[in-house]
Motif scaffolding. Structure first.
Motif, PDB file in Angstrom:
ATOM      1  N   UNK A 162       1.049  -1.066  -0.030  1.00 54.02           N
ATOM      2  CA  UNK A 162       0.382   0.144   0.314  1.00 54.02           C
ATOM      3  C   UNK A 162       0.862   0.977  -0.065  1.00 54.02           C
ATOM      4  N   UNK A 163       1.627   1.148   0.473  1.00 56.22           N
ATOM      5  CA  UNK A 163       2.871   2.650   0.792  1.00 56.22           C
ATOM      6  C   UNK A 163       3.978   2.676   0.679  1.00 56.22           C
ATOM      7  N   UNK A 164       4.037   1.584   0.689  1.00 50.96           N
ATOM      8  CA  UNK A 164       5.895   0.837   0.589  1.00 50.96           C
ATOM      9  C   UNK A 164       7.139   0.964   1.155  1.00 50.96           C
ATOM     10  N   UNK A 165       6.219   1.268   2.267  1.00 49.16           N
ATOM     11  CA  UNK A 165       7.042   0.807   4.336  1.00 49.16           C
ATOM     12  C   UNK A 165       7.809  -0.376   3.771  1.00 49.16           C
ATOM     13  N   UNK A 166       9.946   0.267   4.543  1.00 49.53           N
ATOM     14  CA  UNK A 166      10.163  -1.615   4.237  1.00 49.53           C
ATOM     15  C   UNK A 166      10.619  -1.952   5.242  1.00 49.53           C
ATOM     16  N   UNK A 167       9.925  -3.041   5.540  1.00 46.17           N
ATOM     17  CA  UNK A 167      10.441  -4.159   6.454  1.00 46.17           C
ATOM     18  C   UNK A 167      10.939  -4.714   6.472  1.00 46.17           C
ATOM     19  N   UNK A 168      12.270  -4.746   7.206  1.00 47.81           N
ATOM     20  CA  UNK A 168      13.216  -5.970   7.348  1.00 47.81           C
ATOM     21  C   UNK A 168      12.471  -8.095   8.455  1.00 47.81           C
ATOM     22  N   UNK A 169      13.047  -8.642   7.654  1.00 43.98           N
ATOM     23  CA  UNK A 169      12.753  -9.802   8.039  1.00 43.98           C
ATOM     24  C   UNK A 169      12.788 -10.794   8.811  1.00 43.98           C
ATOM     25  N   UNK A 170      14.155 -10.023   9.436  1.00 46.91           N
ATOM     26  CA  UNK A 170      13.603 -10.940  10.289  1.00 46.91           C
ATOM     27  C   UNK A 170      12.773 -11.383  11.608  1.00 46.91           C
ATOM     28  N   UNK A 171      12.242  -9.583  12.124  1.00 53.32           N
ATOM     29  CA  UNK A 171      10.483  -9.479  13.044  1.00 53.32           C
ATOM     30  C   UNK A 171      10.110 -11.150  11.880  1.00 53.32           C
TER      31      UNK A 171
ATOM     32  N   UNK B 221       6.401 -14.757  12.522  1.00 49.64           N
ATOM     33  CA  UNK B 221       5.469 -15.878  11.675  1.00 49.64           C
ATOM     34  C   UNK B 221       5.938 -17.664  11.790  1.00 49.64           C
ATOM     35  N   UNK B 222       6.603 -17.678  12.752  1.00 49.98           N
ATOM     36  CA  UNK B 222       7.170 -18.703  13.206  1.00 49.98           C
ATOM     37  C   UNK B 222       6.667 -19.696  14.717  1.00 49.98           C
ATOM     38  N   UNK B 223       7.018 -17.877  15.399  1.00 54.31           N
ATOM     39  CA  UNK B 223       6.099 -18.232  17.030  1.00 54.31           C
ATOM     40  C   UNK B 223       4.463 -18.501  16.955  1.00 54.31           C
ATOM     41  N   UNK B 224       4.083 -17.213  15.721  1.00 57.31           N
ATOM     42  CA  UNK B 224       2.051 -17.916  16.373  1.00 57.31           C
ATOM     43  C   UNK B 224       1.064 -17.826  14.924  1.00 57.31           C
ATOM     44  N   UNK B 225       1.945 -17.566  13.600  1.00 54.14           N
ATOM     45  CA  UNK B 225       1.882 -18.103  12.328  1.00 54.14           C
ATOM     46  C   UNK B 225       1.020 -16.714  11.982  1.00 54.14           C
ATOM     47  N   UNK B 226       1.455 -15.617  12.556  1.00 52.12           N
ATOM     48  CA  UNK B 226       1.120 -14.404  12.431  1.00 52.12           C
ATOM     49  C   UNK B 226       1.143 -13.365  10.723  1.00 52.12           C
ATOM     50  N   UNK B 227       1.095 -13.244  10.499  1.00 52.42           N
ATOM     51  CA  UNK B 227       1.223 -12.215   8.911  1.00 52.42           C
ATOM     52  C   UNK B 227       1.474 -11.121   9.436  1.00 52.42           C
ATOM     53  N   UNK B 228       2.958 -10.417   8.245  1.00 55.73           N
ATOM     54  CA  UNK B 228       3.209  -8.907   8.768  1.00 55.73           C
ATOM     55  C   UNK B 228       2.062  -8.294   8.365  1.00 55.73           C
ATOM     56  N   UNK B 229       1.710  -7.041   8.863  1.00 54.82           N
ATOM     57  CA  UNK B 229       0.632  -6.276   8.060  1.00 54.82           C
ATOM     58  C   UNK B 229       1.581  -5.003   8.140  1.00 54.82           C
ATOM     59  N   UNK B 230       1.032  -3.828   7.487  1.00 55.28           N
ATOM     60  CA  UNK B 230       1.973  -2.921   7.768  1.00 55.28           C
ATOM     61  C   UNK B 230       0.615  -1.760   8.640  1.00 55.28           C
ATOM     62  N   UNK B 231       1.446  -0.767   9.530  1.00 57.44           N
ATOM     63  CA  UNK B 231       0.694   0.589  10.092  1.00 57.44           C
ATOM     64  C   UNK B 231      -0.358   1.092   9.606  1.00 57.44           C
ATOM     65  N   UNK B 232      -0.389   0.909   7.993  1.00 51.60           N
ATOM     66  CA  UNK B 232      -1.326   2.012   7.586  1.00 51.60           C
ATOM     67  C   UNK B 232      -2.308   0.619   6.605  1.00 51.60           C
TER      68      UNK B 232
END
Length: 239
Positions: free
Chosen positions: A121-130, A135-146
């Motif tokens: 959506x907004x193009x914000x960059x996110x690092x993969x490690x967190x 994702x591996x802890x609880x299966x959570x999919x990444x979602x942007x603040x926007x």
């Protein structure tokens, strides 16, 4: 040919990175076939497929986590360093050209970069490690603040290439007098269009690839050989 060139554009495909342990796409038994990327439309449509896409990505990342630049990457970086090559256009998402010491301004990553993620959506960059840790802890999919969907910054099947990136690739193809293809089958479009643009504008075309390509007949030089075996002695001769 290299010694007479004034402005070189380098175009690289998966074949330049196989020496580093990064698998290519078409070899028999390629892990890319086991962990095939999810199509972009499916990634957008289904959370379950987004989860599967992340699982497959992390599995592939683990396969070449220790990859470092090889003789081909280092040779090309040297061409840029001495001012012979102005631009590296790459189909690869592994970041090894940058790791070889080249600044981002020298590199056009046609298919993006698998080393980080961005919000669609907004193009914000996110690092993969967190992202991976959650994702591996609880299966959570990444979602942007926007509220937008976050995806690996590599281009998925069915996803449009970035227009600004394409413009840079076109400019580099038209602005050279020697276009060097390294490790690409030249079967994927629009990527295969760039050597055609260069040759059509008067540039000489050189291709180094283990297998034949559709443009071999139009090239001024074709070598079916390992890239490192060709470039390492060539650089010793010229630099």
């Amino acid at each position: 040919m290299l010694g007479a060139a004034r402005a070189v554009t380098v175009f690289t495909g998966a074949g330049i990175s196989t020496e580093s342990g990064v698998p290519d796409y078409r070899s028999p038994g390629s892990p890319w076939r086991v962990h095939a990327p999810i199509a972009f439309k499916d990634y957008l449509a289904e959370p379950a497929l987004r989860a599967e896409a992340w699982r497959r990505k992390f599995a592939m990342d683990d396969l070449y986590a220790g990859a470092v630049p090889n003789r081909g990457h280092r040779a090309v970086a040297r061409w840029v360093e001495v001012g012979l090559a102005r631009t590296i256009i790459t189909q690869n998402i592994d970041g090894l050209h940058a790791a070889a010491g080249r600044a981002g301004d020298d590199i056009v990553e046609l298919h993006g970069n698998g080393g980080h993620a961005r919000c669609l959506g907004c193009g914000t960059r996110y690092e993969l490690a967190p992202i991976r840790a959650r994702f591996e802890r609880d299966g959570a999919l990444p979602q942007c603040r926007c509220g937008g969907i976050v995806k690996s910054a590599s281009i998925a099947f069915g996803q449009s290439l970035d227009e600004a990136t394409l413009r840079r690739a076109v400019a580099a193809s038209l602005g050279c007098d020697l276009f060097v293809v390294l490790g690409s089958t030249l079967l994927v479009r629009p990527a295969a269009r760039f050597p055609e643009l260069a040759a059509g504008n008067g540039a000489r075309l050189a291709i180094v690839n283990r297998e034949a390509t559709p443009l071999d007949a139009a090239a001024d030089l074709v070598l079916h050989a390992d890239i490192g075996d060709v470039l390492e002695p060539l650089n010793r001769l010229h630099f």
